[in-house]
Structure formats: C-alpha cells, structure tokens
Write a protein that holds these residues in place. Structure first.
Motif, PDB file in Angstrom:
ATOM      1  N   UNK A   6       0.808  -1.223   0.000  1.00  0.00           N
ATOM      2  CA  UNK A   6       0.000   0.000   0.000  1.00  0.00           C
ATOM      3  C   UNK A   6       0.839   1.271   0.000  1.00  0.00           C
ATOM      4  N   UNK A   7       2.163   1.138   0.171  1.00  0.00           N
ATOM      5  CA  UNK A   7       3.031   2.316   0.256  1.00  0.00           C
ATOM      6  C   UNK A   7       3.897   2.492  -0.978  1.00  0.00           C
ATOM      7  N   UNK A   8       4.417   1.381  -1.498  1.00  0.00           N
ATOM      8  CA  UNK A   8       5.324   1.417  -2.642  1.00  0.00           C
ATOM      9  C   UNK A   8       4.787   0.527  -3.764  1.00  0.00           C
ATOM     10  N   UNK A   9       5.265   0.769  -4.982  1.00  0.00           N
ATOM     11  CA  UNK A   9       4.885  -0.105  -6.080  1.00  0.00           C
ATOM     12  C   UNK A   9       5.975  -0.117  -7.142  1.00  0.00           C
ATOM     13  N   UNK A  10       5.866  -1.098  -8.017  1.00  0.00           N
ATOM     14  CA  UNK A  10       6.727  -1.171  -9.208  1.00  0.00           C
ATOM     15  C   UNK A  10       5.819  -1.428 -10.406  1.00  0.00           C
ATOM     16  N   UNK A  11       4.867  -0.551 -10.569  1.00  0.00           N
ATOM     17  CA  UNK A  11       3.776  -0.693 -11.551  1.00  0.00           C
ATOM     18  C   UNK A  11       4.301  -1.030 -12.942  1.00  0.00           C
ATOM     19  N   UNK A  60      10.621  -2.089 -12.885  1.00  0.00           N
ATOM     20  CA  UNK A  60      11.959  -2.270 -12.318  1.00  0.00           C
ATOM     21  C   UNK A  60      12.423  -1.036 -11.559  1.00  0.00           C
ATOM     22  N   UNK A  61      11.562  -0.526 -10.699  1.00  0.00           N
ATOM     23  CA  UNK A  61      11.887   0.633  -9.872  1.00  0.00           C
ATOM     24  C   UNK A  61      11.011   0.614  -8.632  1.00  0.00           C
ATOM     25  N   UNK A  62      11.410   1.356  -7.601  1.00  0.00           N
ATOM     26  CA  UNK A  62      10.587   1.530  -6.414  1.00  0.00           C
ATOM     27  C   UNK A  62       9.946   2.905  -6.489  1.00  0.00           C
ATOM     28  N   UNK A  63       8.613   2.931  -6.468  1.00  0.00           N
ATOM     29  CA  UNK A  63       7.865   4.179  -6.548  1.00  0.00           C
ATOM     30  C   UNK A  63       7.091   4.378  -5.264  1.00  0.00           C
ATOM     31  N   UNK A  64       7.208   5.559  -4.672  1.00  0.00           N
ATOM     32  CA  UNK A  64       6.367   5.921  -3.546  1.00  0.00           C
ATOM     33  C   UNK A  64       4.998   6.265  -4.126  1.00  0.00           C
ATOM     34  N   UNK A  65       4.031   5.417  -3.867  1.00  0.00           N
ATOM     35  CA  UNK A  65       2.770   5.448  -4.605  1.00  0.00           C
ATOM     36  C   UNK A  65       2.018   6.757  -4.463  1.00  0.00           C
ATOM     37  N   UNK A  66       1.827   7.230  -3.229  1.00  0.00           N
ATOM     38  CA  UNK A  66       0.992   8.415  -2.997  1.00  0.00           C
ATOM     39  C   UNK A  66       1.581   9.661  -3.649  1.00  0.00           C
ATOM     40  N   UNK A  67       2.899   9.814  -3.586  1.00  0.00           N
ATOM     41  CA  UNK A  67       3.546  11.005  -4.129  1.00  0.00           C
ATOM     42  C   UNK A  67       3.888  10.875  -5.608  1.00  0.00           C
ATOM     43  N   UNK A  68       3.878   9.656  -6.130  1.00  0.00           N
ATOM     44  CA  UNK A  68       4.313   9.453  -7.497  1.00  0.00           C
ATOM     45  C   UNK A  68       5.789   9.745  -7.680  1.00  0.00           C
ATOM     46  N   UNK A  69       6.584   9.376  -6.692  1.00  0.00           N
ATOM     47  CA  UNK A  69       8.025   9.669  -6.709  1.00  0.00           C
ATOM     48  C   UNK A  69       8.821   8.380  -6.898  1.00  0.00           C
TER      49      UNK A  69
END
Length: 309
Positions: free
Chosen positions: A140-145, A149-158
């Motif tokens: 629920x916090x991070x994704x690799x949509x 091949x990356x770590x994305x902070x989902x809420x901020x789109x960073x």
C-alpha cells in the motif's frame, strides 16, 4: 526455515536465533513491538526477496521496515546501526508489508572535507549493479507498476530507486535525488508526460545517451545529469523550466560534432549558461525567432541555430 502461509498468499519466514538476533540464513531481523525489521543480511547475496512477515513462537509479525541490506554486524548494529554496501546485489524484491526504508538503505552519504557545507542530496548508490527491482503487488506504500523495475512511492508518485532495466511509468511526477546515480548499464529511458521534477544527482555518472524531457517538466536539479559521458542529445519540450547549477556539466559527448541540445521554449531559468553546460558543446537549437534570447549561450555552444518549427 521459510514458507508460505496457509493460503499461499504471504511469504512468511520462521527464523532461528544466532548471535542474539533472529535469522533465516538470508536476513537478520529485529522485532519492534508488533512489527519486524530487516537489519542486515547473512552474506553478500545476489538475489534478495524481503518477506511479508516473520513468524516467531506462533506470533506473526508483519515486516514493515528495511533498515539495512548489507551484511549484518552485531556490534555495528548495537552501537551505530551503520548501513553497509552489497556490490553483488542484482535482484531485489520488496515484500507486501514494507512501509519504510531506513535513511541510508539505498544510498551512502558523500564525505565532505572539513569546512564544506554538507549536501543532503549528494549521495552514492549502495547497489550499483541492480538489474531487477520488484515490489510485491498489494503493497500500500510502494509499487513497481507495469513491471517498471523501480521503487515508486505510490501516494507522491516519486521514483525512489531505479536500475539499468528501469522504465519510468506513467504517473511518476518526480525522480528522486540520486535515484539512478552511477547506475551501471543505463543507456535509454523514456520519460512520461506526468514528470515534473528531476531531483539533484538523479542521473549523474550514468550512461544515458539521450534525454527527452516532457512538456510538464518545470525543474531540473543541480548535477542531475552531471558526468553522463555518453549523452549526445538533450531535448526540453517543456513550456518553461528552471535548471540548477552543473546539471549538464562534464557530459563530454555533448562536444561531439553530431550532438545537439534542443530547447523548445525560450523560458529557461538559469544562473548563467556556463553554470549549467561546459564550454565547447557542439550545437544549441532554439525556437524560431528566439535567437537573440540565447545570445549569451555562445559561451558554451559552438553553434546556436533556430529550429524550423
């Protein structure tokens, strides 16, 4: 011992005690009240899969924090919790319950000489040879949509951390400081229209060959592309952008006879041309009718020409 839980949906480890801490032979763990923390690895591994939970004495603790992915040292952990490197790491999978990473898990700080002001964004990758990064679906916090091949902070789109096989997916608004710094083998990336900010040192000392930044980019941080020695083409399609110091310096291939820098807007905010680019860059192309706007840029570019459209 490691296993899946009864319905096969979560990766749960059943560690044993060694040196006073829990380990499953791959990771060392600490327990913080109701949650588990990764505090190091048993050795320098090439592949790491961070579990969803740690099961101890019939109690299952969700693994919510990664403190260190380098080799665990009991004395160091108890005195300073200093984080260590792992140059062997090529594949990293983040479990579904991870909510936070320790400050220095992915990056080490640059040591400044006495008297120099410390730059918090000036940091180096701990895992320069990463090829695969996965965040387990359902985190629920991070994704690799989209298998990016990356770590994305989902809420901020960073985008926090990338690797040589990364794709910057739609929805990413910011590429974090040093996210691709010194990334071995990184040559090509396509940037989504959602991207607004490229933070300091984001791609410095990587091997990008082209940089095409989309229309909604409004800020490029200091040394963002510094030392990209294979870079031969830069295009800024944005409506207006501020560029900080040394963003495109030490990009030696921009001096090649086939290299080009294209500005599709006259609204480029810089301290000075020579603060951003080195002297002797080959060619700058600017919007039609804006040649006089970029007159001072001849300190850095051998040729400045207007585009036809």
């Amino acid at each position: 011992m490691s296993k899946f839980d009864t319905n096969g949906s979560a990766y749960v480890v059943r560690p044993y005690i060694k040196d006073g801490y829990y380990t499953d032979g791959t990771f060392y763990y600490d327990i913080d009240k109701t949650d588990a923390i990764v505090i190091g690895t048993a050795k320098n591994e090439r592949t790491l899969v961070i579990p969803d939970a740690v099961g101890i004495n019939e109690v299952t603790y969700p693994l919510t924090k990664v403190q260190n992915l380098g080799v665990f040292n009991k004395e160091t952990y108890e005195t300073s919790q200093k984080v260590t490197n792992n140059d062997n790491l090529t594949s990293l999978t983040i479990g579904g319950n991870v909510k936070s990473f320790g400050k220095d898990v992915f990056f080490s700080e640059v040591i400044y000489p006495s008297g120099y002001k410390k730059d918090e964004d000036d940091k180096m990758r701990r895992f320069p040879n990463l090829e695969t990064i996965i965040v387990i679906s359902g985190n629920e916090t991070f994704d690799s949509r989209n298998n990016c091949n990356a770590i994305i902070q989902t809420e901020k789109g960073e985008l926090l951390l990338g690797c040589k096989n990364s794709v910057v997916p739609s929805g990413v608004k910011k590429i974090s400081a040093a996210a691709f710094r010194g990334c071995q083998g990184l040559k090509q990336l396509t940037f989504p229209t959602s991207l607004n900010i490229v933070a300091p040192y984001a791609f410095s000392d990587s091997h990008l060959q082209t940089v095409d930044l989309p229309v909604d980019i409004y800020h490029i941080g200091r040394e963002a592309f510094y030392g990209c020695d294979s870079l031969v083409s830069v295009s800024l399609y944005c409506n207006g952008v501020s560029i900080d110091s040394r963003a495109f310096q030490h990009c030696s291939s921009l001096k090649d006879s086939v290299s080009e820098v294209r500005f599709y807007t006259p609204h480029i905010s810089v301290q000075s041309a020579e603060d951003v680019f080195d002297e002797g860059c080959n060619c700058l192309l600017v919007p039609k009718g804006q040649l006089s706007t970029f007159e001072s840029w001849n300190k850095c570019f051998l040729t400045i020409k207007e585009m036809n459209n």
